[in-house]
Scaffold this motif. Sequence first.
Motif, PDB file in Angstrom:
ATOM      1  N   LYS A  68       0.831  -1.050  -0.047  1.00  0.00           N
ATOM      2  CA  LYS A  68      -0.005  -0.085  -0.160  1.00  0.00           C
ATOM      3  C   LYS A  68       0.902   1.354   0.054  1.00  0.00           C
ATOM      4  CE  LYS A  68      -3.674   2.197   2.520  1.00  0.00           C
ATOM      5  NZ  LYS A  68      -4.610   2.065   3.631  1.00  0.00           N
ATOM      6  N   ILE A  69       0.545   2.304  -0.894  1.00  0.00           N
ATOM      7  CA  ILE A  69       1.213   3.381  -1.000  1.00  0.00           C
ATOM      8  C   ILE A  69       0.464   4.440  -0.572  1.00  0.00           C
ATOM      9  CG2 ILE A  69       2.515   5.103  -2.360  1.00  0.00           C
ATOM     10  CD1 ILE A  69       3.059   2.842  -4.396  1.00  0.00           C
ATOM     11  N   TYR A 113      -3.449   6.256  -1.289  1.00  0.00           N
ATOM     12  CA  TYR A 113      -3.638   6.334  -2.656  1.00  0.00           C
ATOM     13  C   TYR A 113      -4.088   5.137  -3.555  1.00  0.00           C
ATOM     14  CZ  TYR A 113      -1.525  10.780  -1.356  1.00  0.00           C
ATOM     15  OH  TYR A 113      -1.231  12.033  -0.639  1.00  0.00           O
ATOM     16  N   ILE A 114      -3.192   4.140  -3.157  1.00  0.00           N
ATOM     17  CA  ILE A 114      -3.409   2.797  -4.118  1.00  0.00           C
ATOM     18  C   ILE A 114      -2.760   1.724  -3.313  1.00  0.00           C
ATOM     19  CG2 ILE A 114      -0.915   3.135  -4.930  1.00  0.00           C
ATOM     20  CD1 ILE A 114      -2.124   2.204  -7.460  1.00  0.00           C
ATOM     21  N   TRP A 116      -4.503  -4.513  -8.791  1.00  0.00           N
ATOM     22  CA  TRP A 116      -4.341  -3.412  -8.086  1.00  0.00           C
ATOM     23  C   TRP A 116      -5.650  -2.560  -8.060  1.00  0.00           C
ATOM     24  CZ3 TRP A 116      -4.796   1.258 -11.250  1.00  0.00           C
ATOM     25  CH2 TRP A 116      -4.588   1.207 -12.449  1.00  0.00           C
ATOM     26  N   VAL A 139      -7.267   1.826  -6.761  1.00  0.00           N
ATOM     27  CA  VAL A 139      -7.087   3.113  -6.405  1.00  0.00           C
ATOM     28  C   VAL A 139      -8.136   3.452  -5.405  1.00  0.00           C
ATOM     29  CG1 VAL A 139      -7.082   5.664  -6.982  1.00  0.00           C
ATOM     30  CG2 VAL A 139      -6.275   4.057  -8.771  1.00  0.00           C
ATOM     31  N   ILE A 146      -4.769   9.133  -9.766  1.00  0.00           N
ATOM     32  CA  ILE A 146      -4.746   9.352  -8.659  1.00  0.00           C
ATOM     33  C   ILE A 146      -4.120  10.556  -8.303  1.00  0.00           C
ATOM     34  CG2 ILE A 146      -3.001   8.524  -6.785  1.00  0.00           C
ATOM     35  CD1 ILE A 146      -2.418   5.973  -8.404  1.00  0.00           C
ATOM     36  N   ASP A 188       5.257   9.558  -2.205  1.00  0.00           N
ATOM     37  CA  ASP A 188       4.586   8.665  -2.547  1.00  0.00           C
ATOM     38  C   ASP A 188       4.384   8.498  -4.017  1.00  0.00           C
ATOM     39  OD1 ASP A 188       3.990   8.113   0.074  1.00  0.00           O
ATOM     40  OD2 ASP A 188       2.346   9.497   0.315  1.00  0.00           O
ATOM     41  N   GLU A 245       7.092   6.653  -5.526  1.00  0.00           N
ATOM     42  CA  GLU A 245       7.074   5.254  -5.292  1.00  0.00           C
ATOM     43  C   GLU A 245       6.095   4.491  -6.378  1.00  0.00           C
ATOM     44  OE1 GLU A 245       6.627   1.998  -1.784  1.00  0.00           O
ATOM     45  OE2 GLU A 245       6.341   4.086  -1.133  1.00  0.00           O
ATOM     46  N   CYS A 246       4.901   5.593  -6.626  1.00  0.00           N
ATOM     47  CA  CYS A 246       3.863   5.038  -7.478  1.00  0.00           C
ATOM     48  C   CYS A 246       4.561   4.579  -8.783  1.00  0.00           C
ATOM     49  CB  CYS A 246       2.689   5.767  -7.447  1.00  0.00           C
ATOM     50  SG  CYS A 246       1.591   5.838  -5.864  1.00  0.00           S
ATOM     51  N   THR A 270       6.895   1.411  -8.841  1.00  0.00           N
ATOM     52  CA  THR A 270       5.986   0.520  -8.635  1.00  0.00           C
ATOM     53  C   THR A 270       5.574   0.123  -9.959  1.00  0.00           C
ATOM     54  OG1 THR A 270       5.764   0.441  -6.320  1.00  0.00           O
ATOM     55  CG2 THR A 270       4.149  -0.966  -7.505  1.00  0.00           C
ATOM     56  N   PHE A 271       4.816   0.880 -10.708  1.00  0.00           N
ATOM     57  CA  PHE A 271       4.152   0.747 -12.023  1.00  0.00           C
ATOM     58  C   PHE A 271       5.280   0.397 -13.103  1.00  0.00           C
ATOM     59  CE2 PHE A 271       0.292   3.019 -10.348  1.00  0.00           C
ATOM     60  CZ  PHE A 271      -0.705   2.108 -10.791  1.00  0.00           C
TER      61      PHE A 271
END
Length: 262
Positions: A80-81, A84-85, A94, A96, A181, A201, A204-205, A208-209
């Motif tokens: 979890k970030i 947000y997601i 995944w 949102v 997001i 954040d 990091e999103c 990760t994507f």
Amino acid sequence: MGFFSLKAECAVCGNEASLNRYQIANKQWMCSSCMKKIGFIKIGQAGKPITKMTPDDIRDLINGKVNNENELDSFKATKKIGKYIEFDDKQEKWLVLSAILGRRNNSKVYNYSDIVDFELLEDGESVASGGLGRALVGGALFGGAGAVVGAVTGKKKAKGVCTSLKLKITVNDFNNPAVYINFITASTKKNSFLYKTVMDDAQECLSTFQLICERQKEEKAEEVSHNTVSAADEIKKFKELLDAGILSQEEFDAKKKELLGL
């Protein structure tokens, strides 16, 4: 049949629709029960007004909502970030979170394979991007954990205030191809603790994507390689049948073209 007629048939479920009903395409009616199954939010995501939706359109929405609810029930977040997601890496899915309280609510569940590309937008300007077959631009990707080192290096406006920061994810959905997001929606100083936290954040999103996209690319390459090897083995077998006189040249050529997708 006029709106004030006491009786009307719901074109979606076939049950009687009372005066508490909704007109859809071709002057047909939908009952309040079907409306509740869809939900007003879902209708807003359909890409067209309810008066233009056919019974089949509405049935698809109802089935899609039921399927999504089932996926939400089975969704187990492994990452979890912020608020947000969330990611379910075991099932490669995944979602949102709600922008209000960071909860799932009616969040739509997406597969990793749905991701096409993504882009971080600051005050309407693209500052970082990535996706399938694309390198991460605007951020440095390090490590399997998805940590990003360094600030966004894309072009930024010179002002010291950010009024909008959001991540746009393009997904393989013809009706709703863009998922957003929202990190910042009000004026925020770039030297503030809030901006730095939110940017971490966002980074990091992005990371990760990008890792997900790279994994999808590797899996597709492995699948293509496996299929190529399998096709070669099959062609070899048919060649042996040709040499043995069991297959004709025409039959062998036809099988070869079929296996090679020609």
